[in-house]
Design a protein around this motif. Sequence first.
Motif, short mmCIF file in Angstrom:
data_model
loop_
_atom_site.label_atom_id
_atom_site.label_comp_id
_atom_site.label_asym_id
_atom_site.label_seq_id
_atom_site.Cartn_x
_atom_site.Cartn_y
_atom_site.Cartn_z
N SER A 47 0.85 -1.20 0.00
CA SER A 47 0.00 0.00 0.00
C SER A 47 0.88 1.24 0.00
O SER A 47 2.05 1.21 0.39
CB SER A 47 -0.93 0.01 1.21
OG SER A 47 -0.18 0.05 2.41
N GLY A 48 0.26 2.34 -0.44
CA GLY A 48 0.94 3.63 -0.49
C GLY A 48 0.09 4.72 0.13
O GLY A 48 -0.80 4.46 0.95
N LEU A 49 0.35 5.94 -0.27
CA LEU A 49 -0.41 7.06 0.27
C LEU A 49 -1.78 7.21 -0.36
O LEU A 49 -2.67 7.83 0.24
CB LEU A 49 0.38 8.37 0.08
CG LEU A 49 1.73 8.48 0.78
CD1 LEU A 49 2.37 9.81 0.45
CD2 LEU A 49 1.57 8.31 2.28
N TRP A 50 -1.95 6.68 -1.55
CA TRP A 50 -3.17 6.94 -2.30
C TRP A 50 -4.01 5.69 -2.56
O TRP A 50 -5.20 5.80 -2.81
CB TRP A 50 -2.83 7.62 -3.63
CG TRP A 50 -1.84 8.72 -3.46
CD1 TRP A 50 -0.52 8.70 -3.75
CD2 TRP A 50 -2.10 10.02 -2.91
NE1 TRP A 50 0.08 9.88 -3.44
CE2 TRP A 50 -0.87 10.73 -2.92
CE3 TRP A 50 -3.24 10.67 -2.42
CZ2 TRP A 50 -0.76 12.02 -2.47
CZ3 TRP A 50 -3.13 11.96 -1.98
CH2 TRP A 50 -1.91 12.63 -1.99
N ARG A 51 -3.40 4.52 -2.53
CA ARG A 51 -4.16 3.30 -2.82
C ARG A 51 -3.41 2.10 -2.27
O ARG A 51 -2.23 2.17 -1.92
CB ARG A 51 -4.38 3.15 -4.33
CG ARG A 51 -3.09 3.09 -5.14
CD ARG A 51 -3.38 3.00 -6.62
NE ARG A 51 -2.15 2.89 -7.39
CZ ARG A 51 -2.12 2.69 -8.72
NH1 ARG A 51 -3.26 2.61 -9.39
NH2 ARG A 51 -0.97 2.60 -9.35
N TYR A 66 -8.03 4.76 -2.15
CA TYR A 66 -8.77 5.10 -0.94
C TYR A 66 -9.88 6.09 -1.33
O TYR A 66 -9.61 7.25 -1.62
CB TYR A 66 -7.86 5.73 0.10
CG TYR A 66 -6.68 4.86 0.49
CD1 TYR A 66 -6.84 3.49 0.67
CD2 TYR A 66 -5.42 5.39 0.68
CE1 TYR A 66 -5.77 2.68 1.03
CE2 TYR A 66 -4.35 4.59 1.04
CZ TYR A 66 -4.53 3.24 1.21
OH TYR A 66 -3.48 2.44 1.55
N PHE A 67 -11.11 5.61 -1.36
CA PHE A 67 -12.21 6.43 -1.84
C PHE A 67 -12.61 7.50 -0.83
O PHE A 67 -13.21 8.50 -1.20
CB PHE A 67 -13.42 5.54 -2.17
CG PHE A 67 -13.17 4.60 -3.31
CD1 PHE A 67 -13.16 5.06 -4.63
CD2 PHE A 67 -12.92 3.25 -3.08
CE1 PHE A 67 -12.92 4.19 -5.68
CE2 PHE A 67 -12.67 2.38 -4.14
CZ PHE A 67 -12.67 2.86 -5.43
N THR A 68 -12.31 7.32 0.40
CA THR A 68 -12.68 8.29 1.41
C THR A 68 -11.49 8.54 2.33
O THR A 68 -10.63 7.68 2.51
CB THR A 68 -13.88 7.79 2.24
OG1 THR A 68 -14.18 8.76 3.24
CG2 THR A 68 -13.56 6.46 2.89
N ILE A 69 -11.47 9.75 2.88
CA ILE A 69 -10.39 10.10 3.80
C ILE A 69 -10.87 10.04 5.24
O ILE A 69 -10.07 10.23 6.16
CB ILE A 69 -9.83 11.50 3.50
CG1 ILE A 69 -10.92 12.56 3.68
CG2 ILE A 69 -9.24 11.54 2.10
CD1 ILE A 69 -10.40 13.99 3.52
N LEU A 75 -2.67 10.46 10.90
CA LEU A 75 -1.25 10.55 10.61
C LEU A 75 -0.98 10.32 9.13
O LEU A 75 -0.08 10.95 8.56
CB LEU A 75 -0.48 9.53 11.45
CG LEU A 75 1.04 9.62 11.41
CD1 LEU A 75 1.51 11.01 11.83
CD2 LEU A 75 1.67 8.55 12.29
N LEU A 76 -1.75 9.44 8.48
CA LEU A 76 -1.58 9.22 7.06
C LEU A 76 -1.94 10.47 6.27
O LEU A 76 -1.27 10.83 5.29
CB LEU A 76 -2.43 8.03 6.61
CG LEU A 76 -2.38 7.67 5.12
CD1 LEU A 76 -0.96 7.32 4.71
CD2 LEU A 76 -3.34 6.53 4.81
#
Length: 259
Positions: A47-51, A66-69, A75-76
């Motif tokens: 995994s990464g920062l966006w998916r 990641y569809f939602t924050i 922290l991410l």
Amino acid sequence: MAATLCQVMGFVLSLIGIAGIIAATAMDQWATEDRFNSVVTAVYTYSGLWRSCVRQSSGLSECRPYFTILGLPALLQAVRALMIVGIVFGVIGCLIAIFALKCLKMGNMEDNIKATMTLTAGILFLLAGVCGIAGVSAFANLIVQSFRFTTYADSGYGVLGGSDIGGLSGGLTPRYTFGPALFVGWIGGAILVIGGVLMCLACRGMTPDNKQRYDGMAYKAASQHTIYKSDTRPRPAYNDSYKAQSMDGRQTNQRFDYV
């Protein structure tokens, strides 16, 4: 010459560092699955920062963004912000550093203006490097904290996205370790810091000397002990007439005046 070399080296290193931070931000392998004592070996998740992605043993990879924050750790989200701010600072610093290069002539720009622009670019590079290192270190700390948990957890989102991350179902949650993106970000941030320091050092060599020198003749004033004396020597008297001489060399009293 030394200031120009230092400035060019700092600019080149800063470009490399910015490229490293951008690459690290875009990479998906920030956290990779720890296969040590792993039960499932046919599926590899990272995994990464966006998916988050899953790779099967056949080589087929599938990623899910990641569809939602709202369900992500705070922290991410802070790591995302730090990396984006670092990239923005680095890009602005590059634009300023291009116009501040001493080897390039930009109209009638003076050296003191270029020195100020070089210092500004160096400070921006330092800030960008610090933001990149801080973001990568914060994500690494997140991985270290999640590594303590057991591979069996409740359903729902966990520390790095949840039990279903990477397509796994059930109550299994893979443990993650440091991915290649972390090392790329650390190296890029360190190079950016070095480039910013070189740019700041080059600014000191580009600053002109404040003491202006004027070429001219030096005049020495007369001292107080100088004594001026008048000329007391007798001066000869000049007459515009002369006595005529005879043919035999004797002088006569006859005078001739010339007008």
